[in-house]
Motif scaffolding. Structure first.
Motif, PDB file in Angstrom:
ATOM      1  N   MET A   1      -0.221  -8.320  -4.786  1.00 15.16           N
ATOM      2  CA  MET A   1      -0.869  -7.030  -4.562  1.00 15.16           C
ATOM      3  C   MET A   1      -1.628  -7.017  -3.240  1.00 15.16           C
ATOM      4  O   MET A   1      -2.066  -8.050  -2.776  1.00 15.16           O
ATOM      5  CB  MET A   1      -1.853  -6.758  -5.695  1.00 15.16           C
ATOM      6  CG  MET A   1      -1.175  -6.344  -6.986  1.00 15.16           C
ATOM      7  SD  MET A   1      -2.371  -5.717  -8.158  1.00 15.16           S
ATOM      8  CE  MET A   1      -1.311  -5.444  -9.567  1.00 15.16           C
ATOM      9  N   GLY A   2      -1.753  -5.833  -2.720  1.00 16.81           N
ATOM     10  CA  GLY A   2      -2.502  -5.695  -1.467  1.00 16.81           C
ATOM     11  C   GLY A   2      -3.988  -5.780  -1.758  1.00 16.81           C
ATOM     12  O   GLY A   2      -4.391  -6.419  -2.712  1.00 16.81           O
ATOM     13  N   ILE A   3      -4.797  -5.100  -0.979  1.00 19.05           N
ATOM     14  CA  ILE A   3      -6.264  -5.144  -1.160  1.00 19.05           C
ATOM     15  C   ILE A   3      -6.644  -4.316  -2.357  1.00 19.05           C
ATOM     16  O   ILE A   3      -6.465  -3.106  -2.323  1.00 19.05           O
ATOM     17  CB  ILE A   3      -6.989  -4.602   0.090  1.00 19.05           C
ATOM     18  CG1 ILE A   3      -6.713  -5.512   1.272  1.00 19.05           C
ATOM     19  CG2 ILE A   3      -8.457  -4.430  -0.155  1.00 19.05           C
ATOM     20  CD1 ILE A   3      -7.313  -5.017   2.571  1.00 19.05           C
ATOM     21  N   GLY A   4      -7.190  -4.894  -3.348  1.00 21.59           N
ATOM     22  CA  GLY A   4      -7.048  -6.277  -3.783  1.00 21.59           C
ATOM     23  C   GLY A   4      -6.680  -6.217  -5.262  1.00 21.59           C
ATOM     24  O   GLY A   4      -6.803  -5.161  -5.888  1.00 21.59           O
ATOM     25  N   PRO A   5      -6.262  -7.306  -5.878  1.00 20.00           N
ATOM     26  CA  PRO A   5      -5.738  -7.269  -7.247  1.00 20.00           C
ATOM     27  C   PRO A   5      -6.658  -6.599  -8.282  1.00 20.00           C
ATOM     28  O   PRO A   5      -6.181  -5.909  -9.170  1.00 20.00           O
ATOM     29  CB  PRO A   5      -5.557  -8.745  -7.583  1.00 20.00           C
ATOM     30  CG  PRO A   5      -5.382  -9.414  -6.264  1.00 20.00           C
ATOM     31  CD  PRO A   5      -6.219  -8.642  -5.287  1.00 20.00           C
TER      32      PRO A   5
ATOM     33  N   VAL B   1       3.438   0.805  -5.880  1.00 19.66           N
ATOM     34  CA  VAL B   1       4.036  -0.318  -5.155  1.00 19.66           C
ATOM     35  C   VAL B   1       2.854  -1.102  -4.585  1.00 19.66           C
ATOM     36  O   VAL B   1       2.602  -1.093  -3.406  1.00 19.66           O
ATOM     37  CB  VAL B   1       4.989   0.166  -4.035  1.00 19.66           C
ATOM     38  CG1 VAL B   1       5.709  -1.018  -3.401  1.00 19.66           C
ATOM     39  CG2 VAL B   1       5.997   1.147  -4.586  1.00 19.66           C
ATOM     40  N   THR B   2       2.108  -1.696  -5.493  1.00 23.00           N
ATOM     41  CA  THR B   2       0.870  -2.339  -5.046  1.00 23.00           C
ATOM     42  C   THR B   2       1.151  -3.741  -4.549  1.00 23.00           C
ATOM     43  O   THR B   2       0.859  -4.678  -5.167  1.00 23.00           O
ATOM     44  CB  THR B   2      -0.164  -2.392  -6.173  1.00 23.00           C
ATOM     45  OG1 THR B   2       0.490  -2.807  -7.358  1.00 23.00           O
ATOM     46  CG2 THR B   2      -0.771  -1.060  -6.393  1.00 23.00           C
TER      47      THR B   2
ATOM     48  N   HIS C   1       0.880  -1.168   0.000  1.00 21.19           N
ATOM     49  CA  HIS C   1       0.000   0.000   0.000  1.00 21.19           C
ATOM     50  C   HIS C   1       0.916   1.216   0.000  1.00 21.19           C
ATOM     51  O   HIS C   1       1.110   1.859   1.022  1.00 21.19           O
ATOM     52  CB  HIS C   1      -0.893   0.050   1.228  1.00 21.19           C
ATOM     53  CG  HIS C   1      -1.855  -1.098   1.294  1.00 21.19           C
ATOM     54  ND1 HIS C   1      -3.089  -1.045   0.711  1.00 21.19           N
ATOM     55  CD2 HIS C   1      -1.739  -2.314   1.846  1.00 21.19           C
ATOM     56  CE1 HIS C   1      -3.716  -2.195   0.925  1.00 21.19           C
ATOM     57  NE2 HIS C   1      -2.913  -2.981   1.604  1.00 21.19           N
ATOM     58  N   GLU C   2       1.527   1.466  -1.137  1.00 21.20           N
ATOM     59  CA  GLU C   2       2.501   2.545  -1.194  1.00 21.20           C
ATOM     60  C   GLU C   2       2.628   3.033  -2.623  1.00 21.20           C
ATOM     61  O   GLU C   2       2.436   2.256  -3.563  1.00 21.20           O
ATOM     62  CB  GLU C   2       3.865   2.017  -0.690  1.00 21.20           C
ATOM     63  CG  GLU C   2       4.912   3.081  -0.550  1.00 21.20           C
ATOM     64  CD  GLU C   2       6.142   2.619   0.249  1.00 21.20           C
ATOM     65  OE1 GLU C   2       6.210   1.447   0.623  1.00 21.20           O
ATOM     66  OE2 GLU C   2       7.020   3.462   0.456  1.00 21.20           O
TER      67      GLU C   2
END
Lengths: 292, 154
Positions: free
Chosen positions: B1-5, A291-292, A250-251
């Motif tokens: 990937m974080g929340i979400g792809p 920077v996902t 998350h950046e």
């Protein structure tokens, strides 16, 4: 003169001599007309970005890095040397995925990055060279094989895990350069883990950018100019992009040295997550790296 | 990937962003810029950055705002706070986000939210790029924003 009354109608066309039409409009608007006059459009050009697009028809892993006869060659040794950039990254693998070969397994997709380089000026102005026909997929796991992802992972068969043809994904004809990284165990959910992967990827892309910068202007297949303009008198609109700023996937990196790069940019977290204004050209020229 | 792809914007997306491209080419609008605001972890920090955005929009003297929020879940707390800060200052805003099964928070100023859910499943599909902003979403949101600005006399 003319009286027309309609209670309920669809697509009504009225025709009359111009002088009557003018009269009718004049009478109807009356005092309103003063407000409805469109103000004279004054466009002020703030800055110009020249976008030269080049194209590759093939990407090959080779003994050196070079762009020749529309073929991109990438030095295979870059993968081995890349691990020296950041000790968190343990292994880097380069792979080329051709358009018809997307039925392959990929690790969690961390980002999709176009290859572009600044030739003149900084991000948002001057000249940018853009390498079309290909795009970079950064994927990764940690040493224990855990996918670098949080809520939902995009690892799996490439064809099923990407909605191709969207603004943020390539079309059906692009060649994919897959840069796969393995990072230190357990760092996938820390800020430094994914960031290291992006840094290493950017370092490899810098080598391609160096070659892209050398291409002569006349070889470009397409040239476009982007202009930041302000239109005096028009309603002022602000676009707000609320982006992740919590670290570990998350950046965002804001305003790097190269389009869509990492090096030289500031993290949105280090900027305190407060709003920062970018111009439309700066966004187009890769002023935001995910920077996902 | 974080929340979400499916809701995260890739670097490629930012460079091709239809939101920026369509608004900048609309001759009836004056695009002042793109404000990039981070979404912090802590709730107090979320309200801190939202206040800053409100004051920024006020200082710029903008007539309308198109606001996009990446991801979902706690990121919608700031999203709601941003729209509230704008609304309190009489600045019309249209929001674009992946609402899925509804937003976690709402307020009186959030009347125009465009849901980016393309799959219609209301959940994270894990397909990269699927639930992102497209041209269609942007055209829809500009139409609503223009109407709102007109009502305010712009």
């Amino acid at each position: 003169m003319v009286r027309l009354s309609i209670a309920r109608a669809k697509s009504v066309t009225m025709e009359m001599p111009e002088k009557y039409a003018q009269l009718a409009l004049k009478n109807k608007s009356g005092e309103k007309s003063k407000n409805e006059v469109t103000p004279f459009l004054k466009e002020k050009i703030m800055r110009t970005l020249t976008w030269r697009e080049y194209s590759v028809k093939d990407v090959k892993i080779s003994k050196y890095t070079k762009i020749e006869n529309n073929i991109l060659y990438i030095d295979e040794e870059l993968a081995g040397r890349a691990v020296n950039i950041n000790p968190i990254v343990k292994k880097v693998t380069l792979r080329v995925i051709k358009p018809g070969e997307r039925n392959v397994f990929v690790n969690s997709i961390m980002d999709i990055i176009p290859v572009a380089a600044k030739v003149e000026g900084k991000i948002g102005e001057g000249v940018t060279h853009f390498l079309g026909g290909m795009v970079v997929f950064l994927t990764g796991t940690d040493e224990e094989g855990r996918q670098i992802s949080e809520f939902g992972s995009s690892h799996g068969i490439l064809n099923e895990k990407v909605a191709f043809g969207m603004p943020g994904t390539p079309g059906n004809r692009e060649i994919i350069l897959n840069i796969d990284v393995v990072i230190e165990k357990g760092t996938g959910m820390e800020r430094r883990g994914p960031l290291a992967a992006h840094q290493v990827c950017d370092w490899i892309l810098d080598h391609i950018r160096q070659e892209l910068k050398k291409l002569p202007p006349q070889e470009a297949i397409y040239v476009q100019e982007f202009k930041d303009v302000r239109r005096e008198g028009r309603p002022k609109v602000l676009i707000v992009k609320e982006l992740g700023g919590q670290g570990a996937m998350h950046e965002k990196i804001i305003m790097p040295s190269e389009p869509g790069g990492v090096r030289g940019g500031r993290s949105i977290i280090d900027l305190g997550n407060v709003p920062v204004i970018l111009s439309p050209n700066e966004v187009r020229d890769g002023g935001i790296h995910s920077v996902t | 990937m974080g929340i979400g792809p499916s809701t995260k914007e890739t670097t490629l997306h930012h460079m091709n962003d239809p939101m920026v491209e369509i608004v900048r080419n609309d001759k009836s609008l004056d695009l002042v810029g793109i404000a990039v605001v981070g979404s912090p972890q802590d709730n107090l920090e979320k309200f801190y950055v939202a206040k800053r955005l409100g004051i920024l929009a006020e200082a710029l003297g903008v007539d309308g705002v198109l606001i996009y929020a990446e991801g979902f879940g706690n990121q919608h707390i700031d999203f709601a706070a941003h729209i509230e800060e704008l609304g309190k200052r009489g600045i019309p805003a249209v929001g674009l986000t992946f609402a899925g099964n509804g937003l976690v928070v709402e307020n009186e100023y959030m009347e125009d939210i465009i849901d980016l859910d393309k799959a219609g499943e209301g959940m994270e599909t894990e397909i990269v790029g699927q639930n992102c902003v497209t041209k269609k979403d942007v055209i829809k949101s500009i139409k609503i924003l223009k109407k709102k600005m007109k009502r305010k006399g712009r």
